[in-house]
Every structure is written in C-alpha cells, then in structure tokens.
Enzyme design. Structure first.
Site, PDB file in Angstrom:
ATOM      1  N   CYS A   2       0.854  -1.059  -0.020  1.00 47.97           N
ATOM      2  CA  CYS A   2       0.146  -0.113  -0.001  1.00 47.97           C
ATOM      3  C   CYS A   2       0.851   1.202   0.087  1.00 47.97           C
ATOM      4  CB  CYS A   2      -0.634   0.022   1.253  1.00 47.97           C
ATOM      5  SG  CYS A   2      -1.898  -1.538   1.464  1.00 47.97           S
ATOM      6  N   ARG A  27       3.747   1.085  -7.159  1.00 48.38           N
ATOM      7  CA  ARG A  27       3.700   0.099  -6.096  1.00 48.38           C
ATOM      8  C   ARG A  27       2.612  -0.965  -6.345  1.00 48.38           C
ATOM      9  NH1 ARG A  27       6.345   2.313  -1.255  1.00 48.38           N
ATOM     10  NH2 ARG A  27       4.821   1.380   0.260  1.00 48.38           N
ATOM     11  N   TRP A  75      -3.022  -1.978  -1.700  1.00 47.01           N
ATOM     12  CA  TRP A  75      -2.493  -3.504  -2.127  1.00 47.01           C
ATOM     13  C   TRP A  75      -3.364  -4.556  -1.248  1.00 47.01           C
ATOM     14  CZ3 TRP A  75      -0.251  -5.705  -6.349  1.00 47.01           C
ATOM     15  CH2 TRP A  75       0.046  -7.367  -6.075  1.00 47.01           C
ATOM     16  N   ASN A 101      -0.296   1.279   5.873  1.00 50.33           N
ATOM     17  CA  ASN A 101       0.613   0.245   4.869  1.00 50.33           C
ATOM     18  C   ASN A 101       1.179  -0.654   5.817  1.00 50.33           C
ATOM     19  OD1 ASN A 101       2.025  -1.151   2.999  1.00 50.33           O
ATOM     20  ND2 ASN A 101       3.642   0.391   3.165  1.00 50.33           N
ATOM     21  N   GLY A 102       0.880  -2.006   5.749  1.00 46.22           N
ATOM     22  CA  GLY A 102       1.520  -3.015   6.594  1.00 46.22           C
ATOM     23  C   GLY A 102       0.518  -4.219   6.861  1.00 46.22           C
ATOM     24  N   GLU A 481      15.480 -23.273 -10.985  1.00 45.23           N
ATOM     25  CA  GLU A 481      15.082 -21.699 -10.768  1.00 45.23           C
ATOM     26  C   GLU A 481      16.280 -20.886 -11.324  1.00 45.23           C
ATOM     27  OE1 GLU A 481      12.590 -20.275 -10.572  1.00 45.23           O
ATOM     28  OE2 GLU A 481      12.955 -18.191  -9.851  1.00 45.23           O
ATOM     29  N   LYS A 485      16.156 -17.827 -14.068  1.00 47.76           N
ATOM     30  CA  LYS A 485      16.518 -16.634 -13.826  1.00 47.76           C
ATOM     31  C   LYS A 485      17.342 -16.067 -14.933  1.00 47.76           C
ATOM     32  CE  LYS A 485      13.882 -15.139 -12.059  1.00 47.76           C
ATOM     33  NZ  LYS A 485      12.858 -16.172 -11.748  1.00 47.76           N
ATOM     34  N   GLU A 488      15.966 -15.853 -18.612  1.00 51.05           N
ATOM     35  CA  GLU A 488      14.809 -15.163 -18.917  1.00 51.05           C
ATOM     36  C   GLU A 488      15.066 -13.740 -18.944  1.00 51.05           C
ATOM     37  OE1 GLU A 488      11.546 -15.071 -16.399  1.00 51.05           O
ATOM     38  OE2 GLU A 488      12.648 -15.542 -14.586  1.00 51.05           O
ATOM     39  N   HIS A 504      24.130 -38.922 -18.968  1.00 48.16           N
ATOM     40  CA  HIS A 504      23.577 -39.726 -20.011  1.00 48.16           C
ATOM     41  C   HIS A 504      23.149 -38.854 -21.359  1.00 48.16           C
ATOM     42  CE1 HIS A 504      22.972 -42.875 -16.986  1.00 48.16           C
ATOM     43  NE2 HIS A 504      22.774 -42.033 -16.320  1.00 48.16           N
ATOM     44  N   LYS A 603       4.454 -10.393 -17.346  1.00 46.35           N
ATOM     45  CA  LYS A 603       4.489 -10.529 -15.951  1.00 46.35           C
ATOM     46  C   LYS A 603       3.322 -11.592 -15.593  1.00 46.35           C
ATOM     47  CE  LYS A 603       5.710 -10.297 -11.659  1.00 46.35           C
ATOM     48  NZ  LYS A 603       7.069 -11.033 -11.401  1.00 46.35           N
TER      49      LYS A 603
HETATM   50  C1  AGP Z   1       9.628 -16.141 -13.385  1.00 52.85           C
HETATM   51  O1  AGP Z   1      10.497 -15.561 -13.373  1.00 52.85           O
HETATM   52  C2  AGP Z   1       8.649 -15.994 -14.621  1.00 52.85           C
HETATM   53  N1  AGP Z   1       8.288 -14.768 -14.484  1.00 52.85           N
HETATM   54  C3  AGP Z   1       7.481 -17.019 -15.071  1.00 52.85           C
HETATM   55  O2  AGP Z   1       8.183 -18.161 -15.036  1.00 52.85           O
HETATM   56  C4  AGP Z   1       6.416 -17.063 -13.791  1.00 52.85           C
HETATM   57  O3  AGP Z   1       7.086 -17.636 -12.615  1.00 52.85           O
HETATM   58  C5  AGP Z   1       5.109 -18.047 -14.512  1.00 52.85           C
HETATM   59  O4  AGP Z   1       4.576 -17.335 -15.577  1.00 52.85           O
HETATM   60  C6  AGP Z   1       4.220 -18.132 -13.404  1.00 52.85           C
HETATM   61  O5  AGP Z   1       3.599 -16.995 -13.080  1.00 52.85           O
HETATM   62  P1  AGP Z   1       2.416 -16.811 -11.787  1.00 52.85           P
HETATM   63  O6  AGP Z   1       3.222 -17.071 -10.600  1.00 52.85           O
HETATM   64  O7  AGP Z   1       2.037 -15.287 -11.885  1.00 52.85           O
HETATM   65  O8  AGP Z   1       1.380 -17.837 -12.146  1.00 52.85           O
END
Ligand code: AGP
Length: 608
Positions: A2, A27, A75, A101-102, A481, A485, A488, A504, A603
């Site tokens: 928030c 934010r 938020w 906020n919190g 992961e 990272k 991407e 293998h 996103k």
């Molecule tokens: C991860 O860095 C990516 N942005 C992507 O793999 C993301 O985790 C995936 O699209 C799932 O998104 P969500 O957690 O909003 O469902």
C-alpha cells in the site's frame, strides 16, 4: 504494498494527495481513497479501481475542501479489493480517519475485543481495528491515544491519522513499514515513499520504528514510543522521480531481490504462534488434513520450481505422496484424482491461464483446491476453495524473486502444518524448524551482502553461450530456478540438469570453459555431487559451486565457491537461490538487457 500520503498546509489538500498517490501507483494497488478535514468535518471518498476513478468522483479533488488530509492506494492483503475495504478507514462517528501500509497480525483478536465493546465493523480489513482502537483510547489527547494503540497492535504498520477535533493536524507512526515526512514552503507532508512528495520538497525525515510525527501547517514534531519529544535531522534527497520509484535501486528486479528478507518475514510471522504453525485460511480441520492421501502441486515457471522443492518437503516431513505438475500438462494427462486428493495451485499473479485451467479441471473433478497466491482477489484466489496468501507485496519485475521466496515459505509452513496434524513430527523438530525459519530473513540479508562479489563474477560470463546448472534432490529444484532466472533476463541459453543425469547425454555439450553452476546443499548427497563436478571439470568446465558453509571439501573440485549459512536441510533453497538471482541479474545488466521487462515475456501469462 500500500501507499500512504498526507498533507497539511496553506493549499487545498485533496489535489496534493491525489498527486502524491499518482506517484505511488508504481507500487501496485487495487483501490484508493482520500480523507480531508475542512476544519470542522472529515470527508472521505474511496473506491475500488484506478486513481482515475477517485479523480472523477472528487472532480480532481475539488469536491473535498480543506487544507489537511490523508490518502491511500491499497494493495489488498486482508479482504478483497472493494469500496468498503479501501482506505481511509474511520471510527463509527467518522471523527477519526486512518490510512495504513503493513499487516496488523493480531487484528482478529483486537476485532473480537472491540466487537465485545460494541464496535461495529464496516470492512474485512485488518486496518479498521486501528480506527476503532483509536476511538476507544481517544479522550482528547491524540498523542496518548496513538501511543496506547501502538501498545496493543502487533505487526507492521505505517499509519497516517487525522482527528476531526484536531483541525490541521496529522499524526503518523511506523513500525517495519516505510514512512517519511517532509517540509515544504506551503505545508508539511507524510508518505510511504519519496516519489510521493518530491514535487514539493527534497528535505525529508526518515521515520524510524516506533517514532511518531505530529504535523500541522506551521511545522512538525517527533516523539518516541514513550511520548517524549525527539529531534530528527532532515535528509536532502538527490534522486530523481524514476530512481525514487525504485527506492534508489537501478531496477525493480534488484529492489525486489533486496525486499526478500521483509517479504519472507511478512509471510512467516502471522503463521507461527506458540511453537506451532497456524494457517487459519487453510480452511481444513485436523481430520480433513489427516484424510489427505495425495497432494498435487500444480503451477508454471518459477512457481512450478517451488513445487519441485515442496515435493521433497511434504514427502520428507508430512510423509504424504506428492506429485508436481506443470499446469499446462496437468489437465491433458488425465491425472488420477479422488476425494482424498488435495491440489495446491501456486501463482504470484493469480491470473496465469494454464494454472487457472488446471484449478478448474481439479474442481470439475470434485477435488479440493488450495491456492498459494500473491495477488489478493485474483482469479485463482477467488476460485480456489481456500487461499493462502504470500505477502511479498506487488512484484513489478517480470522475473520473479521475492514472490518465489514467499511461495517457498508458504509451502514449508504447509508441510509443517500437515506434519503437525498427522503427528509425524516431534515438538523438538518443530521447534528447530520454526527457529530456522525465523532465521531465514537474516541469512538472506547476509547473502545479499555478496552483491559486489557476484557482480564481478557475473561480468566474466556476459559473453557465455551455454550455462548449465546441476544438482541432486532439492538442489536440482534450485538449479531449475537458477537456470530460468539466467535465461529469462540475460537471453543466454541455460539448462538445469539432475547432476546424476548429465552423463546420460548432455555432458557431450560441455566444452573448455563452459560454466557449470553446481548446487550442493544436501549433505547426504555431497559426495555424489562432487563426483559430478569432477566429471564436468575433466571435460573442461569452469565450476561455480553453491554449498553450505563448512563444506570446504568442495574447494578441491570447484573453481569458485559461494557459501550459504547453515539452515534446516529442507530450507536451503531459500538461501542458495539468492546468489543465483544476483548472478542472473548482473549478467543481464552486464549485457545491457532490459532486466525488468525482458523480451517476449509478460509478468502474467494470461493466455494458454
Ligand atoms: C518467473 O520469473 C517468470 N516470470 C514465470 O516463469 C512465472 O513464474 C510463471 O509465468 C508463473 O507466473 P505466476 O506465478 O504469476 O502464475
């Protein structure tokens, strides 16, 4: 998270408040509101949706006259986005208004206490208890009422407060949520963050925990938790507005990497009480938990990677067979589901189409679905039978970091909760795990201190063509992961491999100088993992190892070692992922990539 703003001075307050809220939009929020006092009465306008709606409702603030007021962008954490849950909240007489906020962690207990004393609540939020608590304590001395409120409230807060019979005055107080105050030629201001007031002043006071600021048009005073006046020095802000939105960080991704200690703490704290894990929102009785015979964890991308970790934790701690599925595969493989199955869908955005489709398939088959979601009121949160929120706050960067870390925390807590209900973990082991969970934020903080070291190492690999991440068991999940990272945000091809599987086939890709990141956090697998390091070394690889402090044996095999603090064996992901996030970030900026908005990515992937 928030955003709060406040203004008192010679100008009309509403336009200043709306302007300040505009600067806090980055934010993330789902509703907004302002409260203005005209010297006699507090008037409040608030609404779900964008600030544009609030501007329309108030005719750009002209409908609310008065030179003192507070404003808020919400938020949602407790209570879905709605007009009623939007801030400012107020006491029944409408003579006290509050923005927050919190997270008020003991809000339910305070709500019960106040309800017993005849208070009626108009919202589902935790914040509203503050407005009624101030009403309960207010006998004409606002500072005393604020101090008494602070003594009762637990959790994190930055609060802006106005009292109708204290015209022109704003009280503000913080604990763990950011709060600043500023003085300008035309008046004085409070805000959650610098961007909201930069237009009016660069002279800012950073309010520390349990400090109170009282301001009016003439000036401001500061007090400590004992109500004693304290002196504070203003800081002159050098940032421009864009930099300020990132709190001085160059990118949202780095800012969010650094917000992980607090995000982890916020997700942990309200769910650990009296030596136990308590997750009210789970909506399952002890019997219902004990009746679960199979768990499916279903998600995409990084959220899926947390599921791969959680499989080990659920099966290791709660002894429940656990499968992890890519959401895009789940509903096409005709999974075997029955009344003793629990499906857990994990999603930061709560809008990922593949995950939502998997949730609907599970529900169509009559299976209970629990959501682990970061965005309150999102589609997955609404359609799951129950939802356990992660409290990472809004995540702006496309590459998830703090939301990923809070998803892990939610899964650790769930596994411990299930183990508690099934009586398969002793109180002694539970105490050890809870103690280690509480130490994670400080361990993450410590690892963030390796930023420069990671940046130097990353600069050596901005021209890399292929990078491999290897690990065994949970370390394989961490490798997944780390690999995602890197690729991407830097567009460098990368693969994660179960370390024992490399030989293998894929090992044929290892050439002189190929970077291999080996993750070794599981003591019982050290020796095997080291032998995999030797395998790739003999083929010319340069090996970066991420391992537990004290495992110096690795230095004999690897070329570059990063140590993580000791923690409970199932929680190492939360630590090993930090250097891998920083590595990916610095390789990407070394290549000049748009790290917050990488090409081809969104996103939230709302298409299948
Ligand atoms: C991860 O860095 C990516 N942005 C992507 O793999 C993301 O985790 C995936 O699209 C799932 O998104 P969500 O957690 O909003 O469902």
């Amino acid at each position: 998270m928030c955003g709060i703003v406040g203004y008192t001075g010679n100008e009309q307050a509403a336009p200043v408040l709306l302007d300040g809220l505009d600067k806090l939009e980055y934010r993330g929020y789902d509703s907004a509101g302002i409260a203005v006092c005209d010297g006699e009465k507090i008037r409040i306008t608030k609404a779900r949706g964008r600030l544009k709606i609030l501007r329309e409702l108030t005719h750009d603030g002209r409908m609310l006259s008065g030179t003192c007021g507070i404003g808020h962008t919400r938020w949602a954490t407790h209570g879905v986005p709605s007009n009623e849950n939007a801030h400012p909240h107020f006491n029944e007489a409408g003579t006290i208004a509050v923005v927050h906020n919190g997270i008020i962690e003991n809000y339910q207990k305070l709500r019960n206490m106040l309800t017993e004393r005849g208070y009626a609540f108009a919202s589902e939020t935790d914040t509203e208890v503050v407005a009624h608590l101030l009403d309960y304590y207010y006998k004409g001395d606002p500072l005393q009422a604020v101090l008494k409120m602070m003594n009762r409230v637990e959790g994190s807060y930055a609060l802006g407060i106005i009292f109708q019979d204290q015209p022109g005055k704003i009280y503000a107080v913080r604990k763990d949520s950011p709060l600043i105050a500023g003085t300008s030629r035309d008046g004085n201001l409070i805000a959650s963050d610098v961007p909201a007031i930069l237009k009016y002043t660069r002279d800012v006071y950073f309010i520390q925990n349990e400090e109170i600021v009282c301001m009016d048009a003439e000036g401001l005073e500061f007090f400590n938790i004992d109500g004693e006046p304290i002196w504070k020095e203003a800081v002159t802000i050098q940032w421009d507005v864009t930099a300020a939105e990132k709190a001085g960080y160059e990118h949202f991704m780095l800012k969010e990497i650094y917000e992980q200690p607090k995000a982890v703490l916020d997700t942990l704290n309200p769910r650990i009480r009296d030596g136990r894990v308590e997750i009210e929102e789970l909506g399952m009785t002890e019997e219902e938990i004990r009746a679960v015979r199979k768990i499916f964890i279903v998600a995409c991308g990084s959220a899926y990677h947390t599921g791969v970790v959680a499989k080990y934790v659920f099966e290791g701690l709660a002894r429940i067979p656990t499968e992890v599925d890519l959401a895009s595969e789940f509903r096409y493989r005709n999974p075997i589901l029955d009344s003793e199955t629990l499906v857990i869908v994990v999603s930061q955005s709560g809008e990922t189409a593949d995950t939502l489709a998997a949730l609907r398939e599970a529900k169509r088959r009559g299976v209970r679905v629990l959501g682990i979601v970061n965005v309150v009121g999102s589609s997955i949160a609404r359609e799951a039978d129950n939802v356990m929120y992660t409290w990472a706050g809004p995540e702006i960067a496309v590459a998830t970091t703090k939301a990923y870390s809070t998803q892990l925390i939610a899964e650790y807590l769930l596994a411990i909760r299930f183990a508690q209900a099934r009586g398969v973990v002793s109180q002694e082991e539970t105490d050890e795990m809870l103690a280690e969970l509480r130490r994670l934020p400080e361990h993450i903080e410590m690892l963030l201190g390796h930023k420069e070291k990671l940046q130097r190492f990353a600069n050596r690999y901005i021209a890399a063509r292929d990078v491999f991440f290897i690990g065994r068991g949970i370390d394989y999940a961490i490798s997944l992961e780390g690999s995602l990272k890197l690729k991407e945000v830097s567009y460098i091809h990368s693969e994660a491999y179960a370390a024992g599987e490399l030989k293998h086939g894929t090992i044929s890709l290892i050439e002189e100088g190929t970077l291999v990141a080996a993750v070794l956090t599981q003591e019982d697998l050290y020796k095997k993992a080291v032998s995999n390091i030797v395998e790739v070394k003999t083929r010319g690889a340069f090996v970066l190892a991420v391992t537990n402090v004290g495992n110096t044996e690795v230095e004999k095999a690897a070329d570059y070692v990063i140590y993580i603090p000791e923690t409970y064996k199932y929680f190492t992901t939360s630590l090993a992922v930090i250097p891998l996030q920083l590595f990916a970030y610095y390789v990407a900026i070394g290549k000049g990539c748009d790290v917050d908005k990488p090409r081809n990515l969104a996103k939230s992937v709302t298409v299948e």
